[in-house]
Design an enzyme around this catalytic site. Sequence first.
Site, PDB file in Angstrom:
ATOM      1  N   GLN A   1     -48.675   9.749  -1.674  1.00 34.70           N
ATOM      2  CA  GLN A   1     -49.405  10.071  -0.444  1.00 34.70           C
ATOM      3  C   GLN A   1     -48.619  10.981   0.495  1.00 34.70           C
ATOM      4  O   GLN A   1     -49.093  11.314   1.569  1.00 34.70           O
ATOM      5  CB  GLN A   1     -49.858   8.801   0.273  1.00 34.70           C
TER       6      GLN A   1
ATOM      7  N   ASP B   1     -54.416   4.271  12.081  1.00 35.46           N
ATOM      8  CA  ASP B   1     -54.766   5.158  10.969  1.00 35.46           C
ATOM      9  C   ASP B   1     -56.270   5.050  10.729  1.00 35.46           C
ATOM     10  O   ASP B   1     -56.721   4.491   9.718  1.00 35.46           O
ATOM     11  CB  ASP B   1     -53.952   4.772   9.736  1.00 35.46           C
TER      12      ASP B   1
ATOM     13  N   ARG C   1     -42.277   6.225  11.993  1.00 38.31           N
ATOM     14  CA  ARG C   1     -41.709   7.557  12.215  1.00 38.31           C
ATOM     15  C   ARG C   1     -41.103   7.711  13.609  1.00 38.31           C
ATOM     16  O   ARG C   1     -40.348   8.643  13.844  1.00 38.31           O
ATOM     17  CB  ARG C   1     -42.774   8.627  11.980  1.00 38.31           C
TER      18      ARG C   1
ATOM     19  N   HIS D   1     -47.151  -3.504  12.499  1.00 34.65           N
ATOM     20  CA  HIS D   1     -47.312  -4.186  11.210  1.00 34.65           C
ATOM     21  C   HIS D   1     -47.416  -5.695  11.416  1.00 34.65           C
ATOM     22  O   HIS D   1     -48.215  -6.376  10.764  1.00 34.65           O
ATOM     23  CB  HIS D   1     -46.100  -3.941  10.308  1.00 34.65           C
TER      24      HIS D   1
END
Length: 284
Positions: A61, A150, A187, A37
């Site tokens: 989502q 992603d 995660r 990030h």
Amino acid sequence: MEIINRRQRMASLARKLRRENKTIGFVPTMGALHEGHLRLVNEARQMCDIVIVSIFVNPTQFNDKKDLEKYPRDLTTDASLLAEYQVDYIFAPEANEIYPDGFSTYVYVEGIAEGLEGASRPGHFRGVATVITILFNNIRPDFAFFGQKDAQQCSVVKRLTLDLGFDTEIIVVPTVREENGLAMSSRNTRLTIDEREKASIIFQGLKEAKLAFKNGERNATVLEQIVRDKIETEPLARIDYIAVVDNSTLEPIESVEDNEVLIAVAVYFGEVRLIDNTIINRRQ
Ligand code: AMP
């Protein structure tokens, strides 16, 4: 740095900044920030006058309720990290601020949102596309920053930006990895130390396919099998999918020709689902 919770306040502030001819860089996140990030934030800081980071664990989502409940949240730590990176504003709304009672309008991107993650996580991209539309509409950024990790999300966001006519340029930032090659992800904190070490097999599989491509392998099925064989050497890994697709259409291909090709994988370690990808093309 100011933390904003209200949509209206965010919109009026962004309007004021635009009137002052400030360029606005926007980094949408779900918090639990890591170096991945922060790379996006850094890029935004270098390119734009004003940097806005949103922190919003977007319920629409998540197709798996348990995943939503277990998603790590820590606004205090996130805010102190973002202050160090000279972020101007954090937009951290509550769910009912984005989805008030009676909310019933969703954005659905056809085609590219349907395969890969879209197929494995029904409704996921409807949630992503909807929240990004709301946030873009609210902030109207000049630039918005997304991670290559992603890859399909990047394609979906580019498509909706074009289709809905947002005046926002989408900047895609390379994947930041841990030392062992594992793509950084919020995660990852849910993996055991052992799983976290062994999950580096995903990157190793992708690297082997890339090497085979460099050595002349062009057959998509063979490239996919190379990734599969490598990942399957790790007993803790459970493959969800491995796909070799055209990087712009995300349609499956038979052989790698002139177009950029995306090799995308999703693998479970225990209950945690990890994704990663690599791009191959002739110019590499
Ligand atoms: P998330 O908080 O997981 O929704 O991610 C917010 C943004 O950070 C998305 O654009 C992600 O693609 C990006 N991102 C997440 N992990 C990484 C990483 N390891 N490297 C680069 N960007 C990332």
